[in-house]
Design a protein around this motif. Structure first.
Motif, PDB file in Angstrom:
ATOM      1  N   LEU A   1       0.835  -1.203   0.000  1.00  0.00           N
ATOM      2  CA  LEU A   1       0.000   0.000   0.000  1.00  0.00           C
ATOM      3  C   LEU A   1       0.871   1.254   0.000  1.00  0.00           C
ATOM      4  O   LEU A   1       1.944   1.289   0.601  1.00  0.00           O
ATOM      5  CB  LEU A   1      -0.921   0.004   1.216  1.00  0.00           C
ATOM      6  N   SER A   2       0.399   2.276  -0.687  1.00  0.00           N
ATOM      7  CA  SER A   2       1.124   3.544  -0.777  1.00  0.00           C
ATOM      8  C   SER A   2       0.202   4.672  -0.336  1.00  0.00           C
ATOM      9  O   SER A   2      -0.882   4.453   0.184  1.00  0.00           O
ATOM     10  CB  SER A   2       1.635   3.756  -2.202  1.00  0.00           C
ATOM     11  N   GLY A   3       0.666   5.904  -0.556  1.00  0.00           N
ATOM     12  CA  GLY A   3      -0.139   7.039  -0.145  1.00  0.00           C
ATOM     13  C   GLY A   3       0.013   7.321   1.340  1.00  0.00           C
ATOM     14  O   GLY A   3       0.842   6.738   2.032  1.00  0.00           O
ATOM     15  N   GLU A   4      -0.823   8.234   1.835  1.00  0.00           N
ATOM     16  CA  GLU A   4      -0.763   8.637   3.235  1.00  0.00           C
ATOM     17  C   GLU A   4      -1.773   7.858   4.066  1.00  0.00           C
ATOM     18  O   GLU A   4      -2.732   7.288   3.539  1.00  0.00           O
ATOM     19  CB  GLU A   4      -1.024  10.135   3.351  1.00  0.00           C
ATOM     20  N   ILE A   5      -1.532   7.828   5.349  1.00  0.00           N
ATOM     21  CA  ILE A   5      -2.494   7.223   6.273  1.00  0.00           C
ATOM     22  C   ILE A   5      -3.669   8.201   6.388  1.00  0.00           C
ATOM     23  O   ILE A   5      -3.476   9.371   6.758  1.00  0.00           O
ATOM     24  CB  ILE A   5      -1.867   6.988   7.655  1.00  0.00           C
ATOM     25  N   PRO A   6      -4.895   7.784   6.081  1.00  0.00           N
ATOM     26  CA  PRO A   6      -6.016   8.728   6.105  1.00  0.00           C
ATOM     27  C   PRO A   6      -6.273   9.264   7.521  1.00  0.00           C
ATOM     28  O   PRO A   6      -6.315   8.498   8.487  1.00  0.00           O
ATOM     29  CB  PRO A   6      -7.209   7.887   5.630  1.00  0.00           C
ATOM     30  N   ALA A   7      -6.448  10.562   7.608  1.00  0.00           N
ATOM     31  CA  ALA A   7      -6.776  11.175   8.909  1.00  0.00           C
ATOM     32  C   ALA A   7      -8.125  10.668   9.413  1.00  0.00           C
ATOM     33  O   ALA A   7      -8.377  10.664  10.623  1.00  0.00           O
ATOM     34  CB  ALA A   7      -6.790  12.691   8.772  1.00  0.00           C
ATOM     35  N   GLU A   8      -8.965  10.197   8.472  1.00  0.00           N
ATOM     36  CA  GLU A   8     -10.305   9.728   8.839  1.00  0.00           C
ATOM     37  C   GLU A   8     -10.264   8.535   9.794  1.00  0.00           C
ATOM     38  O   GLU A   8     -11.247   8.261  10.499  1.00  0.00           O
ATOM     39  CB  GLU A   8     -11.099   9.347   7.588  1.00  0.00           C
ATOM     40  N   LEU A   9      -9.133   7.815   9.826  1.00  0.00           N
ATOM     41  CA  LEU A   9      -9.040   6.692  10.761  1.00  0.00           C
ATOM     42  C   LEU A   9      -9.154   7.167  12.199  1.00  0.00           C
ATOM     43  O   LEU A   9      -9.430   6.369  13.099  1.00  0.00           O
ATOM     44  CB  LEU A   9      -7.715   5.938  10.559  1.00  0.00           C
TER      45      LEU A   9
END
Length: 875
Positions: free
Chosen positions: A191-199
């Motif tokens: 997996l790539s990208g950023e860790i979603p703040a929504e978590l």
């Protein structure tokens, strides 16, 4: 009025009918599975089975229309007292194929576990229709594609594991809608990208495992809102930025692993508020600043690893309060100061203390005795001094003691015998002195014993033979004297024995031949005498035999021919005699060095049958006869030294196939014939030394295709002809030595193209004509420019004075005329200058006074100091 009543009555009837239809429709959707007949459910399940192409473990064998009681099929769970499927559990069943979209028809499913199989394809988006689903385990398969964002609609989902697959893309932000989620595992799935703040909206989340991906960006501070988190694992990603202070709000957190990212900034003080934390790992980041004293408040902490960062300052004494701590790892930082004296004040459960690769100074604190549970101590690669405290020997549970690469002094105490559990003792690269205590023999579990590069003296105790588990012994570069104890022969597990560079003497004990596991035996640079024991032929595992710089003598025992795994043999600088034949049987042999011995007879042709041989050094022996043509079969050979023997004949034509050859030394033999033109094909050659032989004929122009040549030395042969203009192609040449041959003609101006030359020697030939002015281009010449004993004429070119690094210039015994350029006297680097026996004239510049009169002798018309005073036209 009636029309209005009729219309109103119709509207109400239509609205009621519509409500009934909608209600029926939603009931059909929500209870679709509930209303499936048994036969329909079987069809759905068989559709799912059909999508699995392999069933190696036969778990699906009872999935059959002939077995209608599907609630008893392996992996199927039904609701109590019904035939409604609520669970599919087929983990670790060796299944392959894909997940069938038909699974979406089983809308009452609570659990799907297909983990640890070989299932491929994408994750079906239809799984998002399973609104009752609580557990979805698809981890450890071969699934590909991105994670469907639609899975974020599974409001009842508590457990989700998709890790260990071949997924791509980012973590869907919609996962922030999984408000029932307790465990989220997306480990090792690219997996790539950023860790979603929504978590951060997942207030019930207890486990968040995102390690071993390619996630980047910062750790969202919103994670601090997941107040139920117990485990947070983000290691082995590409995360950057600071460690958020907000993580200090996670009061239930027990395990925090952020290792091997690119996190920067300081370790937050607020981590000291996590009083439930038992595991903290920040290894392998770019963290700076000091270690917070607040970490000393983490009363439940069992593991603290801050290694491989850029942390500075001193180790806080407060860490000594961590009564539950078992592992303290602070290695590979920039920590300074002393190890706190009270570091072990309350660390009664500490098992491992690793402080390596810092800049710690001072002594090892005596208080270390209070860490009585320690099994591993590594304080290596620091600046510790003083002696090894006697209190350290009280840590009887130790299996590892690493104190190497410090400045420790003093001796090893006989109390070392207390450490009966010790397996690794590494004290190398210190300033330890004294004798090795015989109590070493009490360490029956010792496997690795390194004390190299110290100042130990005296005899090696015979009791070392009692260390029956020893595998590696390295005493290199000490001052041990006396004989090698024969008790080494009792060490049946020994695979490395390194005693090089001591003052050991006597004969090599035959008992070493009983160390049947020995792979590396290095006894070089001692004072051993006698012969090589015949028992060495029993060392069938031996890979390296290194005995150079001793006083060994006699013939090689025939038994050495049994050694078929040798890769390196170095017997140089001894007085060994006879034939090399016993060393020619290992097909693995890569390196053979026997220079400076008294081996005689012909070079064994069997050496040509060693396919792995890369280096062959036979120089300075008493070999006779011709060079065996078989050596041309060693296609891997890159270094061949046959110098200093009595070899005769011509260079074998078979050498033309040695395409990897870089170093070739035939100097000081009786070789004859011409230099073959095929040498031009050996384009990897960097050094050719054929000096002091009987070669004749001219240099072939093809030779100068060897454009990588650094050294070309043909001194003292009978070579003739001109120096080819192709010499200018050797642009990397450092040394050109053609002294004492019979070359004639002019020195070609192309010589000026050799701008890397540091040494040019053309003395003792018959070169004629002018010295080319291009010689002034050789700005790197510093060792020597020797053109003496030729027939050179004309004036000395002024360009020579531009050779600002030159130390030695010899132009003597030629027919040079005119004045000696005064600028030569100003060459500051010039140490030796000789222009004697020419036809030079005129007054010497004042700077020549620093050279002796003999440097100008034999030039009748030269005057001025250091010669006679000038008169007449020279006055």
């Amino acid at each position: 009025m009636e029309k209005k009543k009729i219309k109103l009555g119709f509207s109400r009837s239509f609205f009621l009918i519509l409500l009934v239809l909608i209600s029926i429709f939603f009931n059909l959707i929500s209870c679709h599975d509930h209303h499936l007949s048994s036969s329909s459910t079987i069809k759905v399940l068989l559709k799912i089975k059909q999508s699995f192409t392999k069933n190696k473990s036969h778990v699906l064998n009872d999935w059959s229309a002939k077995n209608p009681d599907f609630c008893k099929w392996k992996g199927i769970s039904c609701r109590k007292n019904s035939q409604i499927v609520i669970g599919i559990n087929l983990f670790n069943s060796s299944l392959a194929g894909k997940i069938s979209p038909a699974i979406g028809l089983l809308t009452n499913l609570l659990i799907i576990d297909l983990s640890q199989n070989h299932i491929s394809g994408s994750i079906p988006t239809i799984l998002s229709k399973l609104s009752l689903l609580e557990t979805l385990f698809l981890n450890s398969n071969k699934l590909s594609g991105s994670i469907p964002s639609e899975l974020g609609s599974l409001k009842n989902l508590k457990n989700l594991r998709l890790g260990d697959n071949d997924l791509k893309g980012s973590i869907p932000a919609t996962f922030g809608n999984l408000t029932s989620l307790v465990n989220l595992g997306l480990v090792s799935c690219n997996l790539s990208g950023e860790i979603p703040a929504e978590l951060g909206k997942l207030s019930r989340l207890e486990t968040l495992n995102l390690q071993e991906n390619e996630l980047h960006g910062q750790i969202p501070k919103e994670i601090g809102n997941c107040l139920g988190l117990v485990t947070l694992r983000l290691q082995f990603n590409n995360l950057d930025g600071n460690v958020p202070d907000e993580l200090g709000k996670l009061k239930n957190l027990q395990s925090l692993n952020l290792a091997n990212n690119s996190l920067a900034g300081v370790v937050p003080e607020k981590l000291g508020d996590l009083n439930q934390l038992s595991y903290l790992n920040l290894v392998g980041n770019r963290l700076t600043g000091f270690i917070p004293k607040s970490l000393g408040q983490l009363g439940n902490l069992q593991t603290l690893d801050l290694s491989s960062n850029n942390l500075a300052g001193e180790i806080p004494e407060e860490l000594g309060k961590l009564g539950q701590l078992g592992y303290l790892v602070l290695s590979n930082n920039n920590l300074v100061g002393e190890i706190p004296r009270r570091i072990c004040s309350n660390l009664t459960k500490l098992k491992a203390l690793f402080l390596t690769y810092n800049q710690l100074s001072g002594g090892i604190p005596a208080g270390i005795r209070n860490c009585r549970s320690l099994t591993q101590i590594d304080l290596s690669n620091n600046e510790l001094n003083g002696s090894i405290p006697l209190e350290l020997y009280e840590l009887t549970e130790l299996t590892l003691l690493g104190l190497y690469n410090n400045s420790l002094m003093g001796s090893i105490s006989p109390m070392i015998g207390k450490l009966i559990n010790l397996q690794i003792l590494a004290l190398h690269k210190n300033k330890l002195t004294g004798n090795l205590p015989k109590e070493i023999g009490m360490l029956r579990n010792l496997m690795i014993f390194y004390i190299y590069e110290n100042q130990f003296a005296g005899k090696i105790p015979e009791e070392i033979g009692n260390c029956s588990n020893l595998q590696s012994v390295d005493f290199y570069r000490n001052s041990f004297t006396g004989k090698i104890p024969n008790t080494f022969g009792k060490l049946k597990q020994l695979n490395l024995l390194h005693l090089r560079d001591n003052k050991l003497s006597g004969e090599i004990p035959s008992g070493l031949g009983h160390c049947s596991q020995l792979k590396i035996l290095d006894l070089a640079d001692n004072k051993f005498s006698g012969g090589i024991p015949a028992t060495f032929g029993n060392l069938s595992s031996l890979e390296q035999l290194i005995l150079y710089k001793n006083n060994l003598q006699g013939n090689l025992p025939d038994e050495l021919s049994n050694l078929r795994n040798l890769t390196i043999i170095t017997l140089s600088f001894n007085r060994l005699t006879g034939t090399l034949a016993p060393l020619c049987n290992s097909q693995s042999l890569m390196y053979l060095n026997v220079i400076n011995n008294d081996f005689s007879g012909e070079i064994p042709s069997k050496l040509g049958l060693l396919p792995s041989l890369k280096t062959l050094k036979l120089g300075k022996n008493k070999f006779t006869g011709r060079i065996p043509p078989g050596l041309g079969q060693n296609k891997e050979l890159f270094l061949l030294d046959l110098s200093g023997n009595s070899l005769t004949g011509e260079i074998p034509k078979s050498f033309s196939s040695l395409s990897k050859l870089t170093y070739l030394d035939f100097n000081t033999n009786h070789l004859s014939g011409q230099i073959p033109s095929w040498f031009g094909n050996l384009t990897e050659l960097e050094k050719m030394n054929f000096s002091y032989n009987k070669f004749s004929g001219s240099l072939p122009p093809e030779l100068f295709n060897c454009s990588k040549l650094l050294i070309l030395s043909m001194e003292n042969n009978s070579l003739t002809g001109n120096l080819p203009v192709e010499i200018g192609k050797l642009k990397l040449l450092n040394t050109l030595n053609l002294n004492n041959n019979k070359f004639s003609g002019r020195i070609p101006p192309a010589i000026g193209m050799l701008t890397d030359l540091i040494e040019l020697r053309l003395s003792g030939n018959m070169f004629a004509g002018d010295i080319p002015t291009e010689i002034g281009y050789l700005q790197n010449l510093y060792l020597s420019l020797d053109l003496s004993h030729n027939n050179l004429s004309g004036e000395i070119p002024k360009s020579i004075a531009g050779l600002s690094k030159l130390e030695d210039l010899d132009l003597s015994y030629n027919d040079l005329s005119g004045k000696i350029p005064g600028l030569i006297s100003e060459m500051r680097s010039l140490v030796n200058f000789n222009a004697s026996y020419n036809k030079l004239k005129g007054k010497l510049a004042a700077g020549f006074l620093r050279f002796p009169a003999s440097a100008f002798k034999g030039n009748a018309d030269l005057c001025g100091l250091p010669l006679k005073k000038c008169h007449g036209r020279f006055g």
